[in-house]
Scaffold this motif. Sequence first.
Motif, PDB file in Angstrom:
ATOM      1  N   LEU A 128       1.158   9.687  -5.442  1.00 31.38           N
ATOM      2  CA  LEU A 128       1.911   9.892  -6.677  1.00 31.38           C
ATOM      3  C   LEU A 128       3.173  10.668  -6.359  1.00 31.38           C
ATOM      4  CD1 LEU A 128      -1.135  10.999  -8.737  1.00 31.38           C
ATOM      5  CD2 LEU A 128       0.224   9.006  -9.261  1.00 31.38           C
ATOM      6  N   LEU A 155       0.827  -1.202   0.000  1.00 28.73           N
ATOM      7  CA  LEU A 155       0.000   0.000   0.000  1.00 28.73           C
ATOM      8  C   LEU A 155       0.857   1.245   0.000  1.00 28.73           C
ATOM      9  CD1 LEU A 155      -2.819  -0.740   2.554  1.00 28.73           C
ATOM     10  CD2 LEU A 155      -2.933  -0.752   0.085  1.00 28.73           C
ATOM     11  N   VAL A 156       1.741   1.335   0.970  1.00 28.10           N
ATOM     12  CA  VAL A 156       2.582   2.531   1.069  1.00 28.10           C
ATOM     13  C   VAL A 156       4.052   2.155   1.200  1.00 28.10           C
ATOM     14  CG1 VAL A 156       0.849   4.007   2.095  1.00 28.10           C
ATOM     15  CG2 VAL A 156       2.260   2.606   3.555  1.00 28.10           C
ATOM     16  N   LEU A 196      -6.413   7.169 -13.520  1.00 31.62           N
ATOM     17  CA  LEU A 196      -5.259   7.754 -12.859  1.00 31.62           C
ATOM     18  C   LEU A 196      -4.029   7.583 -13.735  1.00 31.62           C
ATOM     19  CD1 LEU A 196      -5.364   8.757  -9.861  1.00 31.62           C
ATOM     20  CD2 LEU A 196      -4.025   6.809  -9.311  1.00 31.62           C
ATOM     21  N   LEU A 197      -3.166   8.565 -13.757  1.00 35.37           N
ATOM     22  CA  LEU A 197      -1.953   8.469 -14.551  1.00 35.37           C
ATOM     23  C   LEU A 197      -0.999   7.479 -13.924  1.00 35.37           C
ATOM     24  CD1 LEU A 197      -1.287  12.230 -15.168  1.00 35.37           C
ATOM     25  CD2 LEU A 197      -1.951  10.563 -16.856  1.00 35.37           C
ATOM     26  N   THR A 198      -0.469   6.604 -14.726  1.00 35.35           N
ATOM     27  CA  THR A 198       0.610   5.759 -14.228  1.00 35.35           C
ATOM     28  C   THR A 198       1.733   5.865 -15.239  1.00 35.35           C
ATOM     29  OG1 THR A 198      -0.252   3.838 -15.365  1.00 35.35           O
ATOM     30  CG2 THR A 198      -0.893   4.132 -13.091  1.00 35.35           C
ATOM     31  N   ALA A 199       2.944   5.742 -14.780  1.00 34.45           N
ATOM     32  CA  ALA A 199       4.056   5.850 -15.705  1.00 34.45           C
ATOM     33  C   ALA A 199       5.055   4.771 -15.381  1.00 34.45           C
ATOM     34  CB  ALA A 199       4.734   7.221 -15.578  1.00 34.45           C
ATOM     35  N   GLY A 200       5.623   4.175 -16.358  1.00 35.57           N
ATOM     36  CA  GLY A 200       6.724   3.246 -16.139  1.00 35.57           C
ATOM     37  C   GLY A 200       6.310   1.912 -15.552  1.00 35.57           C
ATOM     38  N   LEU A 238      -0.991   3.358  -2.818  1.00 33.02           N
ATOM     39  CA  LEU A 238      -2.352   3.098  -3.273  1.00 33.02           C
ATOM     40  C   LEU A 238      -3.008   4.360  -3.812  1.00 33.02           C
ATOM     41  CD1 LEU A 238      -4.389   0.956  -3.635  1.00 33.02           C
ATOM     42  CD2 LEU A 238      -5.321   1.499  -1.415  1.00 33.02           C
ATOM     43  N   ALA A 242      -1.842   0.748   8.008  1.00 36.60           N
ATOM     44  CA  ALA A 242      -1.586   1.670   6.909  1.00 36.60           C
ATOM     45  C   ALA A 242      -2.808   2.531   6.624  1.00 36.60           C
ATOM     46  CB  ALA A 242      -1.194   0.902   5.653  1.00 36.60           C
ATOM     47  N   ARG A 244      10.520  12.213 -13.597  1.00 39.44           N
ATOM     48  CA  ARG A 244       9.739  10.997 -13.369  1.00 39.44           C
ATOM     49  C   ARG A 244       8.408  11.399 -12.775  1.00 39.44           C
ATOM     50  NH1 ARG A 244      10.165   6.006 -14.755  1.00 39.44           N
ATOM     51  NH2 ARG A 244      10.575   4.873 -12.862  1.00 39.44           N
ATOM     52  N   TYR A 245       7.370  10.628 -13.124  1.00 39.71           N
ATOM     53  CA  TYR A 245       6.066  10.858 -12.524  1.00 39.71           C
ATOM     54  C   TYR A 245       5.453   9.487 -12.374  1.00 39.71           C
ATOM     55  CZ  TYR A 245       1.468  12.889 -11.780  1.00 39.71           C
ATOM     56  OH  TYR A 245       0.267  13.259 -11.253  1.00 39.71           O
ATOM     57  N   LEU A 246       5.356   9.019 -11.168  1.00 34.45           N
ATOM     58  CA  LEU A 246       4.907   7.652 -11.036  1.00 34.45           C
ATOM     59  C   LEU A 246       4.058   7.444  -9.797  1.00 34.45           C
ATOM     60  CD1 LEU A 246       7.020   6.690  -8.670  1.00 34.45           C
ATOM     61  CD2 LEU A 246       8.508   6.294 -10.576  1.00 34.45           C
ATOM     62  N   ARG A 247       3.377   6.347  -9.821  1.00 37.91           N
ATOM     63  CA  ARG A 247       2.501   5.974  -8.731  1.00 37.91           C
ATOM     64  C   ARG A 247       3.330   5.223  -7.709  1.00 37.91           C
ATOM     65  NH1 ARG A 247      -2.282   1.811  -9.240  1.00 37.91           N
ATOM     66  NH2 ARG A 247      -3.276   2.244  -7.258  1.00 37.91           N
ATOM     67  N   LEU A 279      -3.742  -6.563  -3.555  1.00 38.94           N
ATOM     68  CA  LEU A 279      -3.893  -5.914  -2.252  1.00 38.94           C
ATOM     69  C   LEU A 279      -4.154  -6.913  -1.142  1.00 38.94           C
ATOM     70  CD1 LEU A 279      -5.881  -2.738  -3.161  1.00 38.94           C
ATOM     71  CD2 LEU A 279      -3.502  -2.953  -2.602  1.00 38.94           C
ATOM     72  N   LEU A 331      -4.520  12.448  -7.202  1.00 39.63           N
ATOM     73  CA  LEU A 331      -4.152  13.063  -8.470  1.00 39.63           C
ATOM     74  C   LEU A 331      -4.337  14.571  -8.449  1.00 39.63           C
ATOM     75  CD1 LEU A 331      -3.288  12.667 -11.354  1.00 39.63           C
ATOM     76  CD2 LEU A 331      -5.631  12.202 -11.956  1.00 39.63           C
TER      77      LEU A 331
END
Lengths: 297, 260
Positions: A246, A142-143, B256-260, A243, B112, A237-240, B71, A217
């Motif tokens: 970003l 999750l984190v 949602l944006l995801t990259a890579g 959960l 969490a 870089r821009y990534l997730r 998850l 977001l």
Amino acid sequence: MAGGAIGSIEVDGYAPFLQGADAMLKAANVQPVKVDSPGVALMSLYVQGDVGAVRMAVETGVAAAGANRALPLVIANPGPGLAATLGFSSAPAAPSPAPAWSSSWLAIGAVQVEGAVAAIEATDAMVKAANVVPIKFQWIGLVWHVVCVTGEIGAVRVAVDAGVAAAQRVSPVLSCLLANPHPDLVPLLGFSPPAPSNGEVGGRRRSSLGVLETRGLAASSEGTDAMLKSARVTPVRYLRCGLAWLASMVTGEVGAVTAAIGAGSAAASRVAEVKSCVIASPSPALLSMLGIGGSNG
Amino acid sequence: MDSADGLSNVMVSTDGNKLAPAGAGGSLRLRSGGASIGVVESMGLSPAVEALDAMLKAANVEVLRFEKLGLGWVIACIIGDVGSVTAAVEAGRAAAERLAKSGVTTAGVTKAMGGALDIVPVTSCLLASPSPAVLTLLRGAEDEQPAPSGGAIGYVETMGFAAAVQALDAMAKGAAVSFRGYSGTPPKFVLWIQGDVAAVRQALQQGAEVADRIGKALGSCLLARPHLETMENLPAKPTAAPLTSLVGGMPRHIKLLTAG
């Protein structure tokens, strides 16, 4: 094949898992089959062997990982079709040889933190503190992020201490040090080859790295927009990284990056939770671990 | 009914793990009349493995699907005749609860998420006579579905995969709708159906009622005249894998944006 019993420990957290898995394999004559994870930083190691050996291994593994964190499982006589469903082969697999580049390993250290910012700060501190090589930088739940390094045992010890100290300021930390990891364990853990670190520290336009980690977001867009408008920085870089988290990374001169991160945090924190950091002089190993091209900006 | 097909299931679950054909582990031949389904869903891999083992030992059933949903949630689905499946699901659920009650697998998530979270770590369901839609959901046999017709789509959102299976069964039996796929972030699942407006409305009502009865409904929504792009984001044939073009029920362009 000696015995068909299946055993596993499922551990909450990567660092305790490494300790438990290592202890499992050293405690009795069992064959490790696979490492699996259903998500959320739960990791399992499955082993096969005689019932007695499997039981002993699982008990030792649970004790090493911590009884409040580890769930033991021993199936003395697996039901029909269970092994096939789980993906075990019925013949004992020849233990795959450890990759060639691991011959110089002596120890593995792992640090698990919450959030990408904490992970980046920890990695940077570890790589700068001693002569270690990072082999894993991964979002595992999750984190939670985990960073693993390898090298000589003294160096790894110093590095892990430095990483824990750096990350403790911003997040809860779990860490572990495997001084002499079991050779069968290493190929299962999926480490990537050590990032090549060109030892050069020079370069006139050596860039700083700024990371803005936000929850959601909307906050991320606001923050990134403010960052890019406020100073001359380059987004890389821009990534997730969680959960709902970003991470947006920029590079540039240290003054510009600091100003940008400040503006970005202010803008994003009006919307949601924000974490940020500026690394004035990131090590090349960190940058290549993050996939950011060389240090010449 | 082609339930004999249950013999040669080769499932590719979404993370690429191939499940061996059901006969490979020496399991007994499934009698052609058996088409009941049982599902045990648990948080954590060990409870699910223990449940599957208990189910396979308790009665003459076969594995339909064993998959990590993401998850931390894992499902173990079995198929067989109704008596065997009933006994197996009881045994499986008890076994999973025994492991899950130590709290190891839920502690991390609770921490969490900030503490106040009541996760029921193990849920299960039993369908004595599942509709073809449920078989599609669980093993991806698209040929059993009626072709999608009608311009309305709708969804029901449930907490837990077992609840989703029960809701889908109710929806498919309640009206002439076809199942298009499922999406969502575990433990919340969204089931998409398509049909005439009246049929979809009826089906959603039934699905929501069933999910409400087991305490797991999170809402439903009817799109009587959906935008073309939304329709395009649904797959042509329903699959057993979750829809990645829809994130939590929203069309792709809001993903949602995801990259890579």
